[in-house]
Design an enzyme around this catalytic site. Structure first.
Site, mmCIF file in Angstrom:
data_model
loop_
_atom_site.group_PDB
_atom_site.id
_atom_site.type_symbol
_atom_site.label_atom_id
_atom_site.label_comp_id
_atom_site.label_asym_id
_atom_site.label_seq_id
_atom_site.Cartn_x
_atom_site.Cartn_y
_atom_site.Cartn_z
ATOM 1 C CG ASN A 1 -1.950 -1.143 1.128
ATOM 2 O OD1 ASN A 1 -2.610 -1.328 0.105
ATOM 3 N ND2 ASN A 1 -2.018 -1.944 2.163
ATOM 4 N NE ARG B 1 -2.165 3.189 3.319
ATOM 5 C CZ ARG B 1 -1.265 2.451 3.963
ATOM 6 N NH1 ARG B 1 0.004 2.502 3.622
ATOM 7 N NH2 ARG B 1 -1.640 1.664 4.943
ATOM 8 C CE1 TYR C 1 0.598 5.349 7.047
ATOM 9 C CE2 TYR C 1 -1.595 5.344 6.062
ATOM 10 C CZ TYR C 1 -0.662 4.786 6.909
ATOM 11 O OH TYR C 1 -0.988 3.658 7.634
ATOM 12 C CB SER D 1 1.437 6.871 10.818
ATOM 13 O OG SER D 1 1.517 5.457 10.947
#
Ligand code: DQA
Length: 149
Positions: free
Chosen positions: A11, A18, A23, A102
């Site tokens: 991902n 996203r 992010y 994150s």
């Protein structure tokens, strides 16, 4: 001159689109372009690979053996459950720094645990995409120090 493999898991090819509140808005290409410039400054070389597939990431870790001096890796969600990626890192014994964009510790419970970190030098968590740069600089410094001893 250090040679580093930068690996991104599932991902992370969607960075920029996203969940940007978590992010950020940079794409993976933006981040890698920056990292290549940092590696030029450090007189090193960088190879980057992203995959959404566990086996491909494992193959890339195996292929790094004898080729690269260290690994910067964001394993994505595999962080939390891939014993196979952990075993691959333990197999090649290359110094590895784990990066998370994150702050996984302020998020869902399942993100608090990494099965990867016991086989890494350390983790950089929650500093956004800058974390990749700090990981790269720390890893190159460590490799160069080890060479001079
Ligand atoms: C991540 C955190 C993981 O929990 C998540 O599954 C990701 C990205 C991060 O960079 O913050 O895909 O590794």
């Amino acid at each position: 001159m250090a040679s580093i493999l930068v690996l991104n898991g599932p991902n992370l090819n969607m960075l920029g689109r996203r969940e940007p509140a978590i992010y950020g808005s940079e794409t993976l290409d933006d981040i890698i372009t920056r990292l290549v410039a940092v590696m030029d400054e450090l007189n090193g070389t960088l190879e980057h690979m992203q995959s959404n597939h566990e086996g491909d990431l494992i193959d890339a870790i195996h292929a790094a053996w004898g080729v690269h001096d260290g690994i910067v890796m964001n394993p994505g969600a595999f962080t939390h459950y891939s014993y196979a990626i952990r075993d691959a890192l333990a197999t090649v014994q290359l110094p590895t720094i784990e990066v998370h964009i994150s702050n996984v510790h302020t998020r869902e419970e399942f993100r608090h645990h990494s099965v990867i970190s016991p086989v890494t030098v350390g983790q950089i968590v929650g500093l956004g995409s800058d974390g990749y740069e700090w990981a790269l600089r720390a890893l190159v410094r460590r490799i160069e120090k080890a060479r001079n001893h």
